[in-house]
Design a protein around this motif. Structure first.
Motif, PDB file in Angstrom:
ATOM      1  N   PRO A 134       7.511  -0.560  -7.500  1.00 25.71           N
ATOM      2  CA  PRO A 134       7.205  -0.097  -6.138  1.00 25.71           C
ATOM      3  C   PRO A 134       6.684   1.342  -6.121  1.00 25.71           C
ATOM      4  O   PRO A 134       5.823   1.679  -5.301  1.00 25.71           O
ATOM      5  N   LEU A 135       7.212   2.185  -7.039  1.00 21.34           N
ATOM      6  CA  LEU A 135       6.792   3.587  -7.069  1.00 21.34           C
ATOM      7  C   LEU A 135       5.342   3.743  -7.518  1.00 21.34           C
ATOM      8  O   LEU A 135       4.636   4.645  -7.074  1.00 21.34           O
ATOM      9  N   ILE A 136       4.903   2.841  -8.430  1.00 25.52           N
ATOM     10  CA  ILE A 136       3.504   2.893  -8.892  1.00 25.52           C
ATOM     11  C   ILE A 136       2.597   2.141  -7.919  1.00 25.52           C
ATOM     12  O   ILE A 136       1.476   2.582  -7.633  1.00 25.52           O
ATOM     13  N   ALA A 137       3.096   1.008  -7.408  1.00 26.51           N
ATOM     14  CA  ALA A 137       2.250   0.152  -6.570  1.00 26.51           C
ATOM     15  C   ALA A 137       1.944   0.786  -5.214  1.00 26.51           C
ATOM     16  O   ALA A 137       0.825   0.664  -4.705  1.00 26.51           O
ATOM     17  N   TYR A 138       2.913   1.498  -4.642  1.00 26.70           N
ATOM     18  CA  TYR A 138       2.685   2.036  -3.295  1.00 26.70           C
ATOM     19  C   TYR A 138       1.590   3.109  -3.267  1.00 26.70           C
ATOM     20  O   TYR A 138       0.675   3.023  -2.448  1.00 26.70           O
ATOM     21  N   PRO A 139       1.630   4.130  -4.156  1.00 25.83           N
ATOM     22  CA  PRO A 139       0.554   5.134  -4.127  1.00 25.83           C
ATOM     23  C   PRO A 139      -0.812   4.569  -4.520  1.00 25.83           C
ATOM     24  O   PRO A 139      -1.842   5.125  -4.139  1.00 25.83           O
ATOM     25  N   THR A 140      -0.830   3.481  -5.312  1.00 24.80           N
ATOM     26  CA  THR A 140      -2.105   2.929  -5.774  1.00 24.80           C
ATOM     27  C   THR A 140      -2.514   1.683  -4.994  1.00 24.80           C
ATOM     28  O   THR A 140      -3.400   0.943  -5.429  1.00 24.80           O
ATOM     29  N   ARG A 141      -1.885   1.439  -3.838  1.00 18.31           N
ATOM     30  CA  ARG A 141      -2.151   0.205  -3.097  1.00 18.31           C
ATOM     31  C   ARG A 141      -3.587   0.123  -2.613  1.00 18.31           C
ATOM     32  O   ARG A 141      -4.095  -0.976  -2.355  1.00 18.31           O
ATOM     33  N   ALA A 142      -4.261   1.254  -2.502  1.00 20.06           N
ATOM     34  CA  ALA A 142      -5.654   1.254  -2.047  1.00 20.06           C
ATOM     35  C   ALA A 142      -6.631   1.057  -3.200  1.00 20.06           C
ATOM     36  O   ALA A 142      -7.815   0.829  -2.983  1.00 20.06           O
ATOM     37  N   ASN A 143      -6.139   1.140  -4.441  1.00 19.60           N
ATOM     38  CA  ASN A 143      -7.022   0.985  -5.608  1.00 19.60           C
ATOM     39  C   ASN A 143      -6.236   0.310  -6.727  1.00 19.60           C
ATOM     40  O   ASN A 143      -5.535   0.974  -7.490  1.00 19.60           O
ATOM     41  N   TRP A 144      -6.352  -0.998  -6.830  1.00 16.54           N
ATOM     42  CA  TRP A 144      -5.583  -1.757  -7.814  1.00 16.54           C
ATOM     43  C   TRP A 144      -5.977  -1.412  -9.236  1.00 16.54           C
ATOM     44  O   TRP A 144      -5.184  -1.595 -10.178  1.00 16.54           O
ATOM     45  N   ARG A 145      -7.192  -0.893  -9.443  1.00 10.98           N
ATOM     46  CA  ARG A 145      -7.632  -0.551 -10.801  1.00 10.98           C
ATOM     47  C   ARG A 145      -6.775   0.578 -11.385  1.00 10.98           C
ATOM     48  O   ARG A 145      -6.462   0.574 -12.586  1.00 10.98           O
ATOM     49  N   ASN A 146      -6.396   1.513 -10.556  1.00 15.97           N
ATOM     50  CA  ASN A 146      -5.546   2.610 -11.034  1.00 15.97           C
ATOM     51  C   ASN A 146      -4.168   2.109 -11.461  1.00 15.97           C
ATOM     52  O   ASN A 146      -3.555   2.659 -12.393  1.00 15.97           O
ATOM     53  N   LEU A 147      -3.681   1.071 -10.787  1.00 14.22           N
ATOM     54  CA  LEU A 147      -2.388   0.491 -11.164  1.00 14.22           C
ATOM     55  C   LEU A 147      -2.430  -0.017 -12.595  1.00 14.22           C
ATOM     56  O   LEU A 147      -1.523   0.255 -13.397  1.00 14.22           O
ATOM     57  N   TYR A 148      -3.488  -0.730 -12.967  1.00  8.11           N
ATOM     58  CA  TYR A 148      -3.603  -1.255 -14.328  1.00  8.11           C
ATOM     59  C   TYR A 148      -3.794  -0.145 -15.350  1.00  8.11           C
ATOM     60  O   TYR A 148      -3.298  -0.232 -16.487  1.00  8.11           O
ATOM     61  N   ARG A 149      -4.519   0.903 -14.968  1.00 12.16           N
ATOM     62  CA  ARG A 149      -4.721   2.011 -15.899  1.00 12.16           C
ATOM     63  C   ARG A 149      -3.410   2.724 -16.223  1.00 12.16           C
ATOM     64  O   ARG A 149      -3.157   3.107 -17.366  1.00 12.16           O
TER      65      ARG A 149
END
Length: 408
Positions: A98-113
C-alpha cells in the motif's frame, strides 16, 4: 499463474538436481529483477502480459529455495523458528505494497521500477554472505565442500571443528566409494515414482490448495467488506505480524500437524462467522469507509491471521516431510498447490460482489476441509531430516515398528 506453476517446478528441480539452493536463488532474483523492470517499459498489453508471465516464472524460485536453504543449515530445534523468521520479511513486503502503490497510483510503471530494485539489491548486498546447503552438497557427493561450509559456520560461531571430522553417509558403501554411491542413488530417485512419497505429496497438495485458496482469497475479498480498500489491505498486512509471532511460539510448543489443522479450522470458522455480518449489497465507493461492519472486519482479520499461520506452517511441515534429494521439488509442488488455490480464489471473490455470504461460505468450508485432510499426515516435530527417499522409507518403517513393539 500457469507460468508461475511451471517456474515453481522448474526451479525446484534445478535446485535439487544441479544448481543447488544458493545459485538457484541468485538466478531467480536476477531474472525477477530484470523482468519486473522490463514490464515497466511495456509498449502494449501483449508485451505486458508476456513479461508478467516471465516475471511469475522467474520469481517462483526465490521463496522455496530460501526456506529450504535456511532450514537445512540449522538443527532440528531451530527449524521451526528459522522457517518463520523469513516470513517477517514477507510481511514487510506485504506492508510495503500500500505504501508503494498509493504514491504511484497515477503511474503504474514507477511501481514496477521500484519493485525491480528489491531482488537486485539482495543479489548484490546479501548473496555473497550466503553459503550453500551442506546437506545438498553431501547428497551430490561433494563432501569436502560440505565440510568446508560447516567449518565456516563453526568459525562464525567462534568454534573449531575436530581435525578428524568426517560426514556421515546415509547410503550403503558401494563400488566407486560412498560419495559416488550416494550421488547415484539420490539422483535416480523420483518423488512421483515412489509410492509412499507420492501419496504424501498428494495429501500435502490437497491441504495446500484449500489454505492457498483461503489465504489469498480473503486478501482479495476485502473489497467485499465495504471498507476503504487501502485501509483493509493494511489491516490484513498487519495481521501477518501476530501470525508470525504466534506461529513461531506455537511451533515450539505443539506439533506441526496439530498447529496446521487447528489454524485451518479457525480460519474456516471465522469465514463462516463473517456471513452473519455480511452486507446484502455493496455501497458506493465513497461511503465504504463508514458503511462497513467493524465486527466483520475484526473476524475477517482473525481468520486471515489463522490462514496465515497455516500457510507459514505448511512450508516447514513440507520441508520435514521429504528428504534432501527431492525437498526443493516437494516444496515447489506444495507451493504450486497453494498458488493453484490462489488462482481460483478471484473467481469466488467476483461472485462475492453479488453475494458476500457465498464467498465466505466456500472459503470456510475449504479451509476446514484442509484441516481435516492434514490429519492423515505424519508428525515431524523433532524428526531428523533424511537425505534420500530410500533412507527415509526404511527409517520411518523401523521407527513405526519400534513404536508398535513398545505398545505391544
Amino acid at each position: 499463474m500457469i507460468f508461475w506453476h511451471a517456474g515453481s517446478a522448474f526451479f525446484g528441480c534445478l535446485a535439487d538436481a544441479s544448481l543447488g539452493r544458493k545459485r538457484t536463488v541468485l538466478l531467480s532474483c536476477i531474472l525477477s529483477s530484470v523482468t519486473a523492470f522490463l514490464t515497466s517499459l511495456s509498449p502494449n498489453i501483449w508485451i505486458y502480459a508476456l513479461l508478467r508471465f516471465a516475471n511469475g516464472f522467474s520469481r517462483s524460485g526465490i521463496g522455496i529455495c530460501c526456506i529450504v536453504l535456511a532450514t537445512e543449515v540449522v538443527g532440528r530445534k531451530w527449524r521451526g523458528p528459522v522457517s518463520q523468521y523469513g516470513f517477517f520479511f514477507f510481511t514487510a513486503g506485504f506492508l510495503s505494497l500500500p505504501l508503494i502503490a498509493y504514491p504511484t497510483r497515477a503511474n503504474w510503471r514507477n511501481l514496477y521500477r521500484i519493485i525491480s530494485l528489491l531482488p537486485l539489491s539482495y543479489s548484490v548486498l546479501f548473496f555473497p554472505f550466503v553459503s550453500e546447503s551442506p546437506r545438498w552438497l553431501l547428497v551430490r557427493g561433494r563432501s569436502k565442500e560440505a565440510l568446508d561450509v560447516l567449518k565456516t559456520f563453526a568459525r562464525r560461531n567462534g568454534k573449531t571443528l575436530p581435525e578428524n571430522l568426517s560426514l556421515a553417509n546415509p547410503s550403503e558403501p558401494k563400488e566407486g566409494g560412498e560419495n559416488e554411491a550416494l550421488t547415484r542413488t539420490c539422483t535416480k530417485e523420483s518423488l512421483w515414482r515412489t509410492k509412499w512419497a507420492a501419496k504424501r505429496m498428494i495429501t500435502v497438495m490437497i491441504a495446500g490448495f484449500g489454505v492457498g485458496f483461503v489465504y489469498y482469497g480473503v486478501q482479495l475479498n476485502v473489497e467485499n467488506l465495504n471498507f476503504n480498500l487501502y485501509f483493509s489491505v493494511g489491516i490484513n498486512a498487519l495481521m501477518e505480524i501476530p501470525a508470525i509471532v504466534f506461529g513461531t511460539i506455537l511451533l515450539g510448543l505443539t506439533s506441526r500437524r496439530l498447529l496446521f489443522s487447528l489454524s485451518a479450522f479457525l480460519a474456516g470458522i471465522s469465514c463462516l462467522l463473517c456471513i452473519i455480518f455480511a452486507h446484502g449489497k455493496h455501497v458506493k465507493k465513497a461511503e465504504k469507509s463508514s458503511a462497513g461492519s467493524w465486527a466483520q472486519l475484526i473476524i475477517e482479520g482473525i481468520g486471515f491471521m489463522a490462514a496465515s499461520i497455516a500457510f507459514d506452517v505448511l512450508y516447514i511441515y513440507c520441508v520435514e516431510l521429504f528428504p534432501t534429494n527431492v525437498r526443493n521439488f516437494a516444496l515447489s509442488q506444495s507451493r504450486l498447490s497453494l498458488m493453484l488455490g490462489a488462482s481460483i480464489a478471484p473467481l469466488l471473490v467476483a461472485a462475492g460482489r453479488l453475494s458476500p455470504s457465498l464467498s465466505f461460505l466456500i472459503f470456510g468450508i475449504l479451509s476446514i476441509f484442509s484441516g481435516v485432510v492434514s490429519l492423515w499426515l505424519p508428525e515431524t516435530k523433532n524428526a531428523p531430516l533424511y537425505d534420500s527417499l530410500k533412507q527415509q522409507e526404511e527409517e520411518e518403517k523401523h521407527k513405526a515398528a519400534g513404536q508398535g513393539n513398545m505398545q505391544a
